[in-house]
Design a protein around this motif. Structure first.
Motif, PDB file in Angstrom:
ATOM      1  N   GLY A 123       0.829  -1.198   0.000  1.00 53.09           N
ATOM      2  CA  GLY A 123       0.000   0.000   0.000  1.00 53.09           C
ATOM      3  C   GLY A 123       0.861   1.244   0.000  1.00 53.09           C
ATOM      4  O   GLY A 123       2.002   1.235  -0.466  1.00 53.09           O
ATOM      5  N   SER A 124       0.320   2.329   0.557  1.00 51.20           N
ATOM      6  CA  SER A 124       1.091   3.571   0.644  1.00 51.20           C
ATOM      7  C   SER A 124       0.726   4.303   1.925  1.00 51.20           C
ATOM      8  O   SER A 124      -0.361   4.159   2.456  1.00 51.20           O
ATOM      9  CB  SER A 124       0.832   4.465  -0.566  1.00 51.20           C
ATOM     10  OG  SER A 124      -0.517   4.868  -0.590  1.00 51.20           O
ATOM     11  N   ASN A 126       0.838   8.249   3.538  1.00 52.77           N
ATOM     12  CA  ASN A 126       0.970   9.663   3.174  1.00 52.77           C
ATOM     13  C   ASN A 126       0.814  10.513   4.426  1.00 52.77           C
ATOM     14  O   ASN A 126      -0.089  10.283   5.226  1.00 52.77           O
ATOM     15  CB  ASN A 126      -0.102  10.070   2.155  1.00 52.77           C
ATOM     16  CG  ASN A 126       0.037   9.317   0.860  1.00 52.77           C
ATOM     17  OD1 ASN A 126       1.071   9.370   0.226  1.00 52.77           O
ATOM     18  ND2 ASN A 126      -0.999   8.592   0.480  1.00 52.77           N
ATOM     19  N   SER A 136      -3.226   3.910   2.937  1.00 53.15           N
ATOM     20  CA  SER A 136      -4.169   3.470   1.912  1.00 53.15           C
ATOM     21  C   SER A 136      -3.710   2.143   1.322  1.00 53.15           C
ATOM     22  O   SER A 136      -2.532   1.955   1.041  1.00 53.15           O
ATOM     23  CB  SER A 136      -4.319   4.521   0.825  1.00 53.15           C
ATOM     24  OG  SER A 136      -3.069   4.878   0.308  1.00 53.15           O
ATOM     25  N   GLU A 138      -3.436  -1.110  -1.416  1.00 52.26           N
ATOM     26  CA  GLU A 138      -2.854  -1.155  -2.752  1.00 52.26           C
ATOM     27  C   GLU A 138      -3.828  -0.705  -3.839  1.00 52.26           C
ATOM     28  O   GLU A 138      -3.440  -0.066  -4.806  1.00 52.26           O
ATOM     29  CB  GLU A 138      -2.393  -2.591  -3.030  1.00 52.26           C
ATOM     30  CG  GLU A 138      -1.784  -2.811  -4.373  1.00 52.26           C
ATOM     31  CD  GLU A 138      -1.378  -4.234  -4.587  1.00 52.26           C
ATOM     32  OE1 GLU A 138      -0.549  -4.462  -5.487  1.00 52.26           O
ATOM     33  OE2 GLU A 138      -1.878  -5.127  -3.884  1.00 52.26           O
ATOM     34  N   ASN A 139      -5.097  -1.027  -3.678  1.00 51.94           N
ATOM     35  CA  ASN A 139      -6.058  -0.756  -4.750  1.00 51.94           C
ATOM     36  C   ASN A 139      -6.622   0.664  -4.699  1.00 51.94           C
ATOM     37  O   ASN A 139      -7.501   0.996  -5.470  1.00 51.94           O
ATOM     38  CB  ASN A 139      -7.205  -1.767  -4.703  1.00 51.94           C
ATOM     39  CG  ASN A 139      -7.906  -1.785  -3.361  1.00 51.94           C
ATOM     40  OD1 ASN A 139      -7.470  -1.132  -2.420  1.00 51.94           O
ATOM     41  ND2 ASN A 139      -8.977  -2.528  -3.261  1.00 51.94           N
ATOM     42  N   ILE A 140      -6.136   1.516  -3.794  1.00 51.87           N
ATOM     43  CA  ILE A 140      -6.651   2.885  -3.656  1.00 51.87           C
ATOM     44  C   ILE A 140      -5.509   3.868  -3.899  1.00 51.87           C
ATOM     45  O   ILE A 140      -4.441   3.750  -3.325  1.00 51.87           O
ATOM     46  CB  ILE A 140      -7.254   3.105  -2.258  1.00 51.87           C
ATOM     47  CG1 ILE A 140      -8.450   2.188  -2.085  1.00 51.87           C
ATOM     48  CG2 ILE A 140      -7.629   4.557  -2.057  1.00 51.87           C
ATOM     49  CD1 ILE A 140      -9.058   2.217  -0.729  1.00 51.87           C
ATOM     50  N   THR A 141      -5.762   4.841  -4.756  1.00 49.04           N
ATOM     51  CA  THR A 141      -4.770   5.860  -5.063  1.00 49.04           C
ATOM     52  C   THR A 141      -5.212   7.176  -4.441  1.00 49.04           C
ATOM     53  O   THR A 141      -6.370   7.572  -4.565  1.00 49.04           O
ATOM     54  CB  THR A 141      -4.637   6.044  -6.589  1.00 49.04           C
ATOM     55  OG1 THR A 141      -4.468   4.774  -7.194  1.00 49.04           O
ATOM     56  CG2 THR A 141      -3.454   6.910  -6.928  1.00 49.04           C
ATOM     57  N   VAL A 142      -4.285   7.841  -3.774  1.00 48.22           N
ATOM     58  CA  VAL A 142      -4.587   9.116  -3.120  1.00 48.22           C
ATOM     59  C   VAL A 142      -3.927  10.223  -3.921  1.00 48.22           C
ATOM     60  O   VAL A 142      -2.723  10.206  -4.156  1.00 48.22           O
ATOM     61  CB  VAL A 142      -4.066   9.123  -1.670  1.00 48.22           C
ATOM     62  CG1 VAL A 142      -4.372  10.443  -1.001  1.00 48.22           C
ATOM     63  CG2 VAL A 142      -4.669   7.978  -0.893  1.00 48.22           C
ATOM     64  N   THR A 143      -4.725  11.182  -4.343  1.00 46.96           N
ATOM     65  CA  THR A 143      -4.200  12.319  -5.105  1.00 46.96           C
ATOM     66  C   THR A 143      -3.882  13.462  -4.153  1.00 46.96           C
ATOM     67  O   THR A 143      -4.249  13.438  -2.974  1.00 46.96           O
ATOM     68  CB  THR A 143      -5.224  12.785  -6.158  1.00 46.96           C
ATOM     69  OG1 THR A 143      -6.398  13.239  -5.475  1.00 46.96           O
ATOM     70  CG2 THR A 143      -5.586  11.656  -7.110  1.00 46.96           C
ATOM     71  N   ASP A 146      -7.018  14.960  -2.711  1.00 50.34           N
ATOM     72  CA  ASP A 146      -7.558  14.200  -1.580  1.00 50.34           C
ATOM     73  C   ASP A 146      -6.825  14.549  -0.290  1.00 50.34           C
ATOM     74  O   ASP A 146      -7.438  14.710   0.762  1.00 50.34           O
ATOM     75  CB  ASP A 146      -7.457  12.695  -1.843  1.00 50.34           C
ATOM     76  CG  ASP A 146      -8.318  12.257  -3.015  1.00 50.34           C
ATOM     77  OD1 ASP A 146      -9.331  12.922  -3.287  1.00 50.34           O
ATOM     78  OD2 ASP A 146      -7.962  11.236  -3.642  1.00 50.34           O
ATOM     79  N   LYS A 147      -5.504  14.668  -0.361  1.00 52.47           N
ATOM     80  CA  LYS A 147      -4.728  15.017   0.833  1.00 52.47           C
ATOM     81  C   LYS A 147      -5.117  16.398   1.353  1.00 52.47           C
ATOM     82  O   LYS A 147      -5.231  16.600   2.556  1.00 52.47           O
ATOM     83  CB  LYS A 147      -3.233  14.982   0.519  1.00 52.47           C
ATOM     84  CG  LYS A 147      -2.650  13.604   0.429  1.00 52.47           C
ATOM     85  CD  LYS A 147      -1.147  13.691   0.389  1.00 52.47           C
ATOM     86  CE  LYS A 147      -0.651  13.133  -0.908  1.00 52.47           C
ATOM     87  NZ  LYS A 147       0.793  13.197  -1.069  1.00 52.47           N
TER      88      LYS A 147
END
Length: 159
Positions: A123-124, A126, A136, A138-143, A146-147
């Motif tokens: 995952g990631s 931030n 978050s 692996e299947n969710i990307t945070v832009t 969003d932050k």
């Protein structure tokens, strides 16, 4: 056999060299007749090689829209609350970890724990603000948008 071992020991300097030859080495006759037939060699099956990615990657879960709309917020007060963070994250839900109410030593330990958890699950992590982190899956990307919405506190207010 004893003669061969003795010769090896003499060669290595572990045993002093004998002044006499072993009398019994040449006189011993085998009690079982030795057959002079070639040995039968059977081919062994080739080992199967699998990719390390097959073993390391967890099975991908298709993301439901209900999973993407749910975010867990955890405000740990001690390091023992790391289990709660881990359980929510393993279920595939993004986690906001607010470390504002915990001392600095435990906060560092929780960030290290979370970084390891995120790394293991691909995952990631931030940093949203000074003591707020978003974990978050692996299947969710945070832009970046969003932050910024999370930092402003308006994430849930989507007019």
């Amino acid at each position: 056999m004893a003669g061969a071992m003795r010769k090896v020991g003499e060669y290595l300097g572990l045993v002093e060299q004998a002044d006499f030859d072993d009398e019994f080495d040449d006189d011993i006759e085998p009690s079982v007749p030795i057959s002079r037939q070639p040995a039968v060699v059977r081919p062994t099956p080739a080992p199967t090689v699998t990719s390390m990615e097959e073993h390391r990657r967890p099975a991908r879960r298709p993301s439901n829209s209900s999973d993407l709309q749910r975010i867990e917020t955890v405000t740990p007060r001690t390091y023992n609350d790391a289990r709660t963070v881990g359980e929510h994250y393993r279920s595939g839900v993004p986690v906001i970890m607010n470390l504002s109410e915990i001392d600095d030593d435990d906060a560092k330990r929780l960030v290290d724990f979370s970084a390891g958890l995120v790394f293991a699950a691909h995952g990631s992590i931030n940093r949203v603000t000074a003591k707020v982190f978003l974990l978050s899956p692996e299947n969710i990307t945070v832009t970046d948008e969003d932050k910024q919405r999370i930092a402003a506190g308006g994430f849930y207010n989507q007019d």
